[in-house]
Design a protein around this motif. Structure first.
Motif, short mmCIF file in Angstrom:
data_model
loop_
_atom_site.label_atom_id
_atom_site.label_comp_id
_atom_site.label_asym_id
_atom_site.label_seq_id
_atom_site.Cartn_x
_atom_site.Cartn_y
_atom_site.Cartn_z
N SER A 140 -12.16 -69.73 -45.26
CA SER A 140 -11.62 -70.92 -44.57
C SER A 140 -12.52 -72.14 -44.74
CB SER A 140 -11.37 -70.62 -43.09
OG SER A 140 -12.54 -70.16 -42.48
N GLY A 141 -13.75 -71.95 -45.26
CA GLY A 141 -14.61 -73.10 -45.55
C GLY A 141 -15.84 -73.24 -44.66
N LYS A 142 -16.15 -72.20 -43.90
CA LYS A 142 -17.31 -72.27 -42.99
C LYS A 142 -18.61 -72.50 -43.75
CE LYS A 142 -16.46 -68.10 -41.43
NZ LYS A 142 -15.33 -67.72 -42.31
N LYS A 147 -7.10 -78.65 -45.53
CA LYS A 147 -7.28 -79.96 -46.19
C LYS A 147 -8.44 -79.91 -47.20
CE LYS A 147 -5.80 -83.04 -42.47
NZ LYS A 147 -6.36 -83.98 -41.49
P1 ADP Z 1 -16.11 -69.02 -45.72
O1 ADP Z 1 -17.59 -69.29 -45.57
O2 ADP Z 1 -15.33 -69.46 -44.53
O3 ADP Z 1 -15.83 -67.60 -46.10
P2 ADP Z 1 -16.33 -70.76 -48.07
O4 ADP Z 1 -16.91 -72.02 -47.49
O5 ADP Z 1 -17.27 -69.90 -48.85
O6 ADP Z 1 -15.56 -69.90 -46.93
O7 ADP Z 1 -15.09 -71.19 -48.97
C1 ADP Z 1 -14.37 -70.23 -49.75
C2 ADP Z 1 -14.06 -70.79 -51.14
O8 ADP Z 1 -13.15 -71.88 -51.01
C3 ADP Z 1 -15.29 -71.35 -51.85
O9 ADP Z 1 -15.19 -71.03 -53.22
C4 ADP Z 1 -15.23 -72.86 -51.62
O10 ADP Z 1 -15.77 -73.58 -52.72
C5 ADP Z 1 -13.74 -73.10 -51.48
N1 ADP Z 1 -13.42 -74.09 -50.44
C6 ADP Z 1 -14.07 -74.31 -49.27
N2 ADP Z 1 -13.48 -75.29 -48.55
C7 ADP Z 1 -12.40 -75.68 -49.29
C8 ADP Z 1 -11.35 -76.65 -49.09
N3 ADP Z 1 -11.32 -77.40 -47.97
N4 ADP Z 1 -10.40 -76.78 -50.05
C9 ADP Z 1 -10.44 -76.01 -51.18
N5 ADP Z 1 -11.39 -75.08 -51.43
C10 ADP Z 1 -12.35 -74.91 -50.50
#
Ligand code: ADP
Ligand code: AMP
Length: 225
Positions: free
Chosen positions: A23-25, A211
């Motif tokens: 999710s982008g954390k 987004k």
């Molecule tokens: P989490 O830590 O929640 O598991 P990540 O921050 O590692 O997630 O993000 C998962 C993948 O999606 C990564 O490869 C990252 O580069 C990509 N990503 C993160 N945020 C976004 C976004 N807002 N839109 C598209 N891709 C994203």
């Protein structure tokens, strides 16, 4: 007056990042960490380091992690309790991927209470499951820094290579479509109740995590300002 301002500035900030895998954390964490001088504690990163080093903790955690299940509450509570004592965490912290069960949330409250602090904000990275497979299967990471890339959404300058150090990037063993299914099951069953726990306390801010990254950053900054 100056004294009051300084006290406000020195207030501890304890923020939780909540959301399903992908999710982008981890993408937003370094930005928040640098802006507010907080330490970033990601239980997933700490567990992967323990698995790679084959420590007793890593050996115990590996099987559940490989299957996309949660490791036991006692294991993760122990590592967070230890990590929060680090000097770099004295101005506050961002917890990423913890707590993931209501029991972990209750234990966290107890740990913070002992230090006379409490959770400030819970940032809920709200996103539809359907978006996550592409994000997870395209993710590449630089293990020592935690920097995250994506083949389509955030590619490195050179394929497979970290922009800053030139070191190789890796793909996580559990970043497959099959394991993602179990991880999402665990998220909905065990972790979603945690959001209700914090909603009742009025601490949850919902973000539009589908987004583009920069727009999510703006939302995060608004919540924390
Ligand atoms: P989490 O830590 O929640 O598991 P990540 O921050 O590692 O997630 O993000 C998962 C993948 O999606 C990564 O490869 C990252 O580069 C990509 N990503 C993160 N945020 C976004 C976004 N807002 N839109 C598209 N891709 C994203
Ligand atoms: P993550 O890096 O957050 O996607 O976590 C990777 C894996 O580590 C998860 O699928 C779990 O097996 C384990 N894990 C990480 N954080 C926790 C937690 N707070 N409680 C239980 N298991 C966790």
């Amino acid at each position: 007056m100056y004294w009051v301002l300084q006290l406000l500035e020195e207030k501890m900030r304890d923020n939780l990042l909540f959301g399903p895998p992908g999710s982008g954390k981890g993408t937003q964490s370094p930005i928040i960490k640098d802006e507010y001088c907080l330490c970033h504690l990601a239980t997933g990163d700490m567990l992967r380091a323990a698995v790679a080093a084959k420590t007793p903790l890593g050996v115990k955690a590996k099987e559940a992690m490989d299957k996309g299940e949660l490791v036991s509450d006692d294991l993760v509570v122990g590592i967070i309790d230890e990590a929060m004592k680090k000097p770099s965490c004295q101005k506050g912290f961002i917890l990423d991927g913890f707590p993931r069960t209501v029991v972990q949330a209750q234990k966290l409250d107890e740990m913070l209470q002992k230090q006379g602090v409490k959770v400030d904000k819970v940032l809920n990275f709200a996103i539809d499951d359907a978006i996550l497979e592409e994000r997870i299967t395209g993710r590449w990471i630089h293990p020592s820094s935690g920097r995250t890339y994506h083949t389509k959404f955030s590619p490195p300058k050179v394929l497979g290579v970290d922009d800053v150090t030139g070191e190789p990037l890796i793909q996580r063993k559990d970043d497959t479509a099959a394991v993602l299914k179990s991880r999402l099951e665990a998220f909905h069953k065990q972790t979603e109740p945690v959001i209700d726990y914090y909603s009742k306390k009025g601490l949850v801010a919902n973000l539009h995590a589908e987004k583009p990254p920069k727009e999510v950053t703006v939302e995060v900054e608004k919540v924390l300002s």
